[in-house]
Design a protein around this motif. Structure first.
Motif, PDB file in Angstrom:
ATOM      1  N   SER B  96      51.169  42.727  36.573  1.00 54.79           N
ATOM      2  CA  SER B  96      52.364  43.088  37.329  1.00 54.79           C
ATOM      3  C   SER B  96      53.240  41.850  37.478  1.00 54.79           C
ATOM      4  O   SER B  96      52.808  40.723  37.229  1.00 54.79           O
ATOM      5  CB  SER B  96      51.956  43.593  38.704  1.00 54.79           C
ATOM      6  OG  SER B  96      51.347  42.549  39.433  1.00 54.79           O
ATOM      7  N   ARG B  98      54.124  40.529  40.159  1.00 55.72           N
ATOM      8  CA  ARG B  98      53.473  39.672  41.157  1.00 55.72           C
ATOM      9  C   ARG B  98      52.375  38.832  40.527  1.00 55.72           C
ATOM     10  O   ARG B  98      52.291  37.616  40.737  1.00 55.72           O
ATOM     11  CB  ARG B  98      52.896  40.546  42.272  1.00 55.72           C
ATOM     12  CG  ARG B  98      52.251  39.755  43.404  1.00 55.72           C
ATOM     13  CD  ARG B  98      51.430  40.647  44.306  1.00 55.72           C
ATOM     14  NE  ARG B  98      52.220  41.651  44.972  1.00 55.72           N
ATOM     15  CZ  ARG B  98      52.063  42.967  44.830  1.00 55.72           C
ATOM     16  NH1 ARG B  98      51.122  43.443  44.035  1.00 55.72           N
ATOM     17  NH2 ARG B  98      52.824  43.822  45.471  1.00 55.72           N
ATOM     18  N   ARG B  99      51.513  39.480  39.704  1.00 51.77           N
ATOM     19  CA  ARG B  99      50.412  38.751  39.080  1.00 51.77           C
ATOM     20  C   ARG B  99      50.901  37.660  38.133  1.00 51.77           C
ATOM     21  O   ARG B  99      50.290  36.606  38.007  1.00 51.77           O
ATOM     22  CB  ARG B  99      49.507  39.713  38.301  1.00 51.77           C
ATOM     23  CG  ARG B  99      48.504  40.449  39.150  1.00 51.77           C
ATOM     24  CD  ARG B  99      47.541  39.458  39.785  1.00 51.77           C
ATOM     25  NE  ARG B  99      46.598  40.122  40.645  1.00 51.77           N
ATOM     26  CZ  ARG B  99      45.353  40.429  40.272  1.00 51.77           C
ATOM     27  NH1 ARG B  99      44.922  40.114  39.079  1.00 51.77           N
ATOM     28  NH2 ARG B  99      44.561  41.039  41.103  1.00 51.77           N
ATOM     29  N   LEU B 103      49.951  33.783  38.636  1.00 51.47           N
ATOM     30  CA  LEU B 103      49.318  32.958  37.595  1.00 51.47           C
ATOM     31  C   LEU B 103      49.984  31.589  37.533  1.00 51.47           C
ATOM     32  O   LEU B 103      49.307  30.551  37.464  1.00 51.47           O
ATOM     33  CB  LEU B 103      49.424  33.668  36.243  1.00 51.47           C
ATOM     34  CG  LEU B 103      48.753  32.925  35.096  1.00 51.47           C
ATOM     35  CD1 LEU B 103      47.245  33.104  35.163  1.00 51.47           C
ATOM     36  CD2 LEU B 103      49.278  33.388  33.759  1.00 51.47           C
ATOM     37  N   PHE B 116      34.860  32.880  42.205  1.00 54.75           N
ATOM     38  CA  PHE B 116      34.411  33.981  43.055  1.00 54.75           C
ATOM     39  C   PHE B 116      35.483  34.545  43.977  1.00 54.75           C
ATOM     40  O   PHE B 116      35.577  35.744  44.146  1.00 54.75           O
ATOM     41  CB  PHE B 116      33.178  33.545  43.862  1.00 54.75           C
ATOM     42  CG  PHE B 116      32.052  33.115  42.959  1.00 54.75           C
ATOM     43  CD1 PHE B 116      31.422  34.049  42.142  1.00 54.75           C
ATOM     44  CD2 PHE B 116      31.669  31.788  42.872  1.00 54.75           C
ATOM     45  CE1 PHE B 116      30.408  33.664  41.284  1.00 54.75           C
ATOM     46  CE2 PHE B 116      30.653  31.399  42.010  1.00 54.75           C
ATOM     47  CZ  PHE B 116      30.025  32.338  41.209  1.00 54.75           C
ATOM     48  N   HIS B 117      36.307  33.698  44.553  1.00 53.61           N
ATOM     49  CA  HIS B 117      37.277  34.194  45.530  1.00 53.61           C
ATOM     50  C   HIS B 117      38.339  35.049  44.835  1.00 53.61           C
ATOM     51  O   HIS B 117      38.992  34.593  43.907  1.00 53.61           O
ATOM     52  CB  HIS B 117      37.929  33.014  46.251  1.00 53.61           C
ATOM     53  CG  HIS B 117      38.765  33.446  47.411  1.00 53.61           C
ATOM     54  ND1 HIS B 117      38.233  34.065  48.514  1.00 53.61           N
ATOM     55  CD2 HIS B 117      40.089  33.377  47.622  1.00 53.61           C
ATOM     56  CE1 HIS B 117      39.201  34.337  49.361  1.00 53.61           C
ATOM     57  NE2 HIS B 117      40.345  33.944  48.847  1.00 53.61           N
ATOM     58  N   PRO B 118      38.511  36.312  45.271  1.00 55.84           N
ATOM     59  CA  PRO B 118      39.471  37.193  44.581  1.00 55.84           C
ATOM     60  C   PRO B 118      40.929  36.758  44.806  1.00 55.84           C
ATOM     61  O   PRO B 118      41.320  36.481  45.933  1.00 55.84           O
ATOM     62  CB  PRO B 118      39.215  38.576  45.188  1.00 55.84           C
ATOM     63  CG  PRO B 118      38.530  38.318  46.479  1.00 55.84           C
ATOM     64  CD  PRO B 118      37.807  37.012  46.360  1.00 55.84           C
ATOM     65  N   VAL B 119      41.697  36.718  43.734  1.00 56.47           N
ATOM     66  CA  VAL B 119      43.104  36.332  43.850  1.00 56.47           C
ATOM     67  C   VAL B 119      43.885  37.351  44.674  1.00 56.47           C
ATOM     68  O   VAL B 119      44.857  37.006  45.335  1.00 56.47           O
ATOM     69  CB  VAL B 119      43.789  36.173  42.475  1.00 56.47           C
ATOM     70  CG1 VAL B 119      43.296  34.946  41.756  1.00 56.47           C
ATOM     71  CG2 VAL B 119      43.609  37.389  41.629  1.00 56.47           C
ATOM     72  N   SER B 120      43.438  38.609  44.650  1.00 55.71           N
ATOM     73  CA  SER B 120      44.183  39.638  45.370  1.00 55.71           C
ATOM     74  C   SER B 120      44.110  39.445  46.882  1.00 55.71           C
ATOM     75  O   SER B 120      44.821  40.080  47.625  1.00 55.71           O
ATOM     76  CB  SER B 120      43.655  41.023  44.990  1.00 55.71           C
ATOM     77  OG  SER B 120      42.281  41.113  45.301  1.00 55.71           O
ATOM     78  N   ASP B 122      44.092  36.167  48.081  1.00 55.52           N
ATOM     79  CA  ASP B 122      44.363  34.733  48.210  1.00 55.52           C
ATOM     80  C   ASP B 122      45.779  34.548  48.761  1.00 55.52           C
ATOM     81  O   ASP B 122      46.761  34.678  48.044  1.00 55.52           O
ATOM     82  CB  ASP B 122      44.222  34.079  46.826  1.00 55.52           C
ATOM     83  CG  ASP B 122      44.197  32.566  46.906  1.00 55.52           C
ATOM     84  OD1 ASP B 122      44.763  32.013  47.872  1.00 55.52           O
ATOM     85  OD2 ASP B 122      43.616  31.948  45.991  1.00 55.52           O
ATOM     86  N   SER B 124      47.341  31.962  49.607  1.00 51.45           N
ATOM     87  CA  SER B 124      48.082  30.831  49.052  1.00 51.45           C
ATOM     88  C   SER B 124      48.743  31.197  47.722  1.00 51.45           C
ATOM     89  O   SER B 124      49.530  30.431  47.180  1.00 51.45           O
ATOM     90  CB  SER B 124      47.169  29.622  48.871  1.00 51.45           C
ATOM     91  OG  SER B 124      46.256  29.849  47.825  1.00 51.45           O
ATOM     92  N   LEU B 125      48.389  32.380  47.179  1.00 53.59           N
ATOM     93  CA  LEU B 125      49.079  32.889  45.982  1.00 53.59           C
ATOM     94  C   LEU B 125      49.992  34.060  46.332  1.00 53.59           C
ATOM     95  O   LEU B 125      51.131  34.139  45.876  1.00 53.59           O
ATOM     96  CB  LEU B 125      48.062  33.335  44.923  1.00 53.59           C
ATOM     97  CG  LEU B 125      47.133  32.274  44.346  1.00 53.59           C
ATOM     98  CD1 LEU B 125      46.144  32.908  43.375  1.00 53.59           C
ATOM     99  CD2 LEU B 125      47.926  31.192  43.637  1.00 53.59           C
ATOM    100  N   SER B 143      54.849  45.317  41.809  1.00 55.70           N
ATOM    101  CA  SER B 143      53.570  45.795  41.277  1.00 55.70           C
ATOM    102  C   SER B 143      53.712  46.518  39.941  1.00 55.70           C
ATOM    103  O   SER B 143      52.764  47.133  39.465  1.00 55.70           O
ATOM    104  CB  SER B 143      52.872  46.680  42.307  1.00 55.70           C
ATOM    105  OG  SER B 143      53.786  47.579  42.874  1.00 55.70           O
TER     106      SER B 143
END
Ligand SMILES: Nc1ncnc2c1ncn2[C@@H]1O[C@H](COP(=O)(O)OP(=O)(O)OP(=O)(O)O)[C@@H](O)[C@H]1O
Ligand SMILES: [Mg+2]
Lengths: 326, 251
Positions: B96, B98-99, B103, B116-120, B122, B124-125, B143
């Motif tokens: 999307s 957003r993604r 990145l 491990f920590h999901p970007v969705s 996060d 800070s992103l 989206s």
């Protein structure tokens, strides 16, 4: 996201089915189907490994049988020395503990993937396919011509190795163990995919020039994925050796590499439960048509052709639609 | 004048017998928009590729933020603060809007080594991504997979990705291409404000936009800089007119 919900439902159905079939078989005292389900779980595990390289990273490795075989030989060789009591080398002894064997199998297949990946990832496309195949063939011929561990006859594992708290000689307990490892690997896959590492890896697959332009160097990310991939497929190899209680160079043939790719394509490239669906289809074909005709792989080929031509997302894609990254 | 952020010294690049870029020297000072114009095939995109690191020059030097970056990779230069947009939109198709921005943000923050920590989840992103999409006017399309965005939206997302890098210099290759009159007008206003954040090396065919924005203009023809100066100087230059009439220099 309708697609996302549908995929989760489908995944749950597959997870439950893979558990329910051998459970029913246990009730009905049909051990054959328990073994079959264990085979599916272990092949799916090998597929989860390949799915990290191929599905997330777009690295079409035509040599993943190498890691599968290396894992198998680690199990066979360690068990062989534990059984005979002869030291391995440098005074190290063998082991009949699955946990030890798995750790060693994963370490050595990771190392092999590191070397092969570092040398192959400079290339891409058809060259990458060919060079990974070439490395796997080298390892295959090495195993074939190594008389100490059976050469082309292979190496039996007389007693299945041990796992704390389980009687691994019982089919059901061996299944539960394999199933649990598969679920852990799937959880790892889902986590990697959702994390920054996965975001970078999948971006590199889709558009390496763009990934580089925002500052992501592809090589390190891809190599790391390749190593994790080889490591998981290596673990599956060690478990397959336990299941069949036998290792031979057959585990490392290019046909085996192809079979792993077929599993991914049938199930759905890059999809979480793609390898589970793919392994299920493959083993079902083997059982249903393998008894009827020598040429069951011909029918499998037809199905594969159909998938490639009409259902690019494999079974998961067919039933749950395209994947979304919101 | 302050030290330039970016300096090219005698940069050349040939494709077999074709001299796409010949002995080009130019610089980009803080706070300025330096426009690069020239007829089709003049070598503008090739020059941008040389600056970004996608191509290696046959000769010459590229100095960015006081450091010789001639041998550095695209990713290394991006991490040093070169924010680039492509002439033909080049995005992550399945991600999307957003993604895509997230990145760039994760790369900017310097680590993709989180397993491990999901970007969705996060912040800070997610938070800065929302802000950047708002700035370029893509909030309502956050989206939508970038492959399903309209041409104009994809152009804006290209800008958003460059913004997300908080670069020390922007390299924009025809950001207005195919944007339409209204889109071009809005983007012109946006880029005008952007120079305060970082200087822009701007390749653009839309002369109204170039004349409105540029502090300096360099004209490329047949791979060479045939003129360089202010808007007024370039407007008056006879060689420039000739180049645009298609009488190729030295070819
Ligand atoms: N990778 C390549 N291989 C061979 N020739 C190339 C390559 N890239 C560009 N060229 C040639 O180099 C010349 C300059 O191309 P370039 O794309 O830099 O022009 P441009 O000024 O950006 O043109 P436009 O305004 O059409 O975008 C052209 O003749 C082009 O065909
Ligand atoms: Mg161009």
């Amino acid at each position: 996201m309708v697609e996302k919900r549908r995929e989760w439902t489908l995944n749950a159905v597959l997870a439950i089915a893979l558990f329910a079939v051998p459970l029913a078989a246990l009730w009905l005292d049909e051990p054959f189907y328990i073994t079959l389900a264990t085979r599916v779980a272990i092949l799916a595990l090998a597929g989860v490994g390949l799915n990290i390289a191929l599905g997330l990273g777009g690295m079409v490795s035509f040599g993943h049988a190498a890691y599968f075989g290396i894992g198998g030989y680690v199990a066979g060789i360690l068990a062989h020395h534990a059984f005979s009591g002869q030291p391995l080398f440098l005074g190290l002894s063998g082991s009949n503990q699955m946990l030890v064997i798995w750790a060693v199998a994963m370490a050595i297949s990771a190392l092999a993937a590191l070397v092969i990946g570092a040398l192959s990832l400079r290339t891409s496309g058809i060259f990458f396919i060919m060079i990974t195949l070439a490395f796997a063939q080298m390892i295959f011929y090495f195993a074939l011509s190594w008389p100490a561990y059976g050469g082309e006859d292979g190496l039996p594992i007389f007693l299945r190795n041990q796992f704390p708290g389980l009687n691994t000689m019982r089919g059901w307990e061996m299944f539960v163990l394999s199933y649990a490892v598969l679920m852990l690997a799937l959880a790892l896959f889902a986590m990697l995919r959702g994390a920054r590492f996965g975001a970078a890896l999948m971006a590199i697959r889709q558009n390496p020039a763009r990934a580089a332009a925002v500052g992501i160097s592809p090589f390190g990310i891809k190599l790391t994925a390749f190593v994790i991939s080889g490591m998981i497929t290596g673990l599956a190899g060690a478990m397959m050796a336990e299941l069949t209680r036998f290792v031979s160079p057959a585990m490392m043939t290019w046909q085996m590499s192809g079979e792993l790719i077929v599993i991914i394509i049938l199930g759905g490239v890059g999809r979480l439960f793609g390898p589970v669906a793919g392994a299920g289809i493959l083993v079902a074909f083997e059982v249903l048509f393998g008894g009827l005709t020598e040429h069951w792989q011909f029918f499998l080929g037809l199905v594969l052709l159909g998938v490639v031509l009409f259902a690019r997302g494999g079974l998961i894609g067919l039933l749950a639609g395209r994947e979304r990254h919101g | 004048m302050a030290d330039p952020v970016l300096r090219l010294e005698g940069v050349s690049k040939s494709f077999a017998a074709l001299r796409a870029v010949q002995d080009v020297s130019l610089s980009l000072a803080p706070g300025e928009i330096h426009a690069l114009i020239g007829p089709n095939g003049a070598g503008k995109s090739t020059l941008m590729a040389l600056v970004s690191g996608a191509l290696a020059p046959d000769a010459g030097r590229i100095v960015f933020r006081g450091q010789d970056v001639t041998r550095l990779s695209v990713a290394q230069r991006a991490r040093m603060g070169l924010g680039r947009s492509f002439q033909v939109s080049s995005l992550i198709p399945e991600y999307s809007a957003r993604r895509n921005v997230m990145l760039a943000l994760q790369a900017r923050q310097g680590h993709s080594w989180r397993f491990f920590h999901p970007v969705s989840r996060d912040r800070s992103l997610m938070d800065p991504a929302r802000e950047i999409l708002r700035r370029v006017g893509l909030s309502g399309r956050a989206s939508v997979p970038s492959a399903e965005l309209s041409h104009g939206e994809r152009r804006l997302l290209e800008i958003a990705l460059a913004l997300a890098l908080q670069p020390a210099a922007f390299l924009l290759d025809e950001p207005m291409a195919g944007m339409g009159t209204e889109g071009t007008r809005q983007l012109t206003g946006f880029l005008d404000g952007l120079r305060a954040e970082a200087p822009i090396l701007l390749v653009e065919h839309d002369m109204d936009a170039v004349f409105a924005l540029a502090d300096r203009i360099s004209v490329l023809a047949g791979g060479r800089v045939i003129a360089s100066g202010t808007v007024a100087e370039i407007r008056a230059d006879a060689d420039v007119r000739r180049a645009y009439l298609g009488e190729e220099e030295g070819a």
